[in-house]
Design a protein around this motif. Structure first.
Motif, PDB file in Angstrom:
ATOM      1  N   GLU A   1       0.839  -1.201   0.000  1.00 25.20           N
ATOM      2  CA  GLU A   1       0.000   0.000   0.000  1.00 25.20           C
ATOM      3  C   GLU A   1       0.870   1.245   0.000  1.00 25.20           C
TER       4      GLU A   1
ATOM      5  N   ALA B   1       1.895   1.962  -3.480  1.00 25.11           N
ATOM      6  CA  ALA B   1       0.812   2.444  -4.341  1.00 25.11           C
ATOM      7  C   ALA B   1       0.711   3.963  -4.304  1.00 25.11           C
TER       8      ALA B   1
ATOM      9  N   ASP C   1       2.586   6.549  -7.095  1.00 25.65           N
ATOM     10  CA  ASP C   1       2.088   6.824  -8.452  1.00 25.65           C
ATOM     11  C   ASP C   1       3.104   6.544  -9.557  1.00 25.65           C
TER      12      ASP C   1
ATOM     13  N   ARG D   1      -3.410  -5.631  -3.756  1.00 24.91           N
ATOM     14  CA  ARG D   1      -4.715  -5.036  -4.056  1.00 24.91           C
ATOM     15  C   ARG D   1      -4.620  -3.533  -4.340  1.00 24.91           C
ATOM     16  N   ALA D   2      -3.914  -2.781  -3.509  1.00 25.99           N
ATOM     17  CA  ALA D   2      -3.831  -1.321  -3.692  1.00 25.99           C
ATOM     18  C   ALA D   2      -3.164  -0.968  -5.017  1.00 25.99           C
TER      19      ALA D   2
ATOM     20  N   ILE E   1      -3.115  -2.960  -7.743  1.00 30.39           N
ATOM     21  CA  ILE E   1      -4.031  -3.382  -8.801  1.00 30.39           C
ATOM     22  C   ILE E   1      -5.140  -2.350  -8.989  1.00 30.39           C
ATOM     23  N   GLU E   2      -5.674  -1.850  -7.892  1.00 29.74           N
ATOM     24  CA  GLU E   2      -6.738  -0.850  -7.976  1.00 29.74           C
ATOM     25  C   GLU E   2      -6.276   0.426  -8.665  1.00 29.74           C
ATOM     26  N   ARG E   3      -5.009   0.755  -8.556  1.00 31.31           N
ATOM     27  CA  ARG E   3      -4.445   1.944  -9.227  1.00 31.31           C
ATOM     28  C   ARG E   3      -3.925   1.620 -10.625  1.00 31.31           C
ATOM     29  N   ARG E   4      -4.062   0.366 -11.016  1.00 29.36           N
ATOM     30  CA  ARG E   4      -3.574  -0.101 -12.324  1.00 29.36           C
ATOM     31  C   ARG E   4      -2.062   0.123 -12.475  1.00 29.36           C
ATOM     32  N   THR E   5      -1.349  -0.110 -11.374  1.00 30.08           N
ATOM     33  CA  THR E   5       0.107   0.000 -11.375  1.00 30.08           C
ATOM     34  C   THR E   5       0.696  -1.384 -11.596  1.00 30.08           C
TER      35      THR E   5
END
Length: 127
Positions: A57, A60, A63, A84-85, A87-91
């Protein structure tokens, strides 16, 4: 054709060995996060078994377009829930052993990409 400058201002991983890496020739003996935009911070873990979702996290929030996870002396993959964090930011996340992570970071940083490497630096006397 896009031309890249010969010299990058990004921090460079200049060497590595059991239990350490060198950032711009400064020897570091603890886990560390280094980014091509000058980010640098301690990563509060010294063993793979200590990692948790909160470690990823933290990454994430940087950026970056890509996170490289150097998992120590051998390749070990993080649990999907830890990511998860990101993936949610599409990193994007790539996992490799720490020596390979150092090399890959240097290449991508020299291309001007916003890349972050999270290096698990284990005590050389472990195991």
């Amino acid at each position: 054709m896009k031309l890249q400058p010969d010299k990058s201002d990004a921090p460079t991983l200049t060497a590595h060995g059991p239990g350490w890496v060198a950032i711009n020739n400064e020897k570091v003996t603890r886990s560390v996060v280094v980014g091509s935009h000058g980010e640098r911070m301690d990563w509060q873990c010294s063993r793979f078994e200590d990692l948790e979702a909160r470690h990823f996290e933290q990454l994430a929030g940087l950026d970056a377009e890509l996170i490289i996870f150097g998992s120590g002396s051998r390749i070990r993959f993080p649990r999907p829930a830890w990511l998860r964090a990101l993936i949610e930011r599409r990193t994007g996340v790539e996992t490799m052993d720490t020596p390979a992570a150092c090399r890959t970071y240097n290449i991508l940083a020299s291309e001007g990409r916003h890349v972050v490497v999270a290096l698990l630096i284990e005590d050389a006397n472990q195991g």
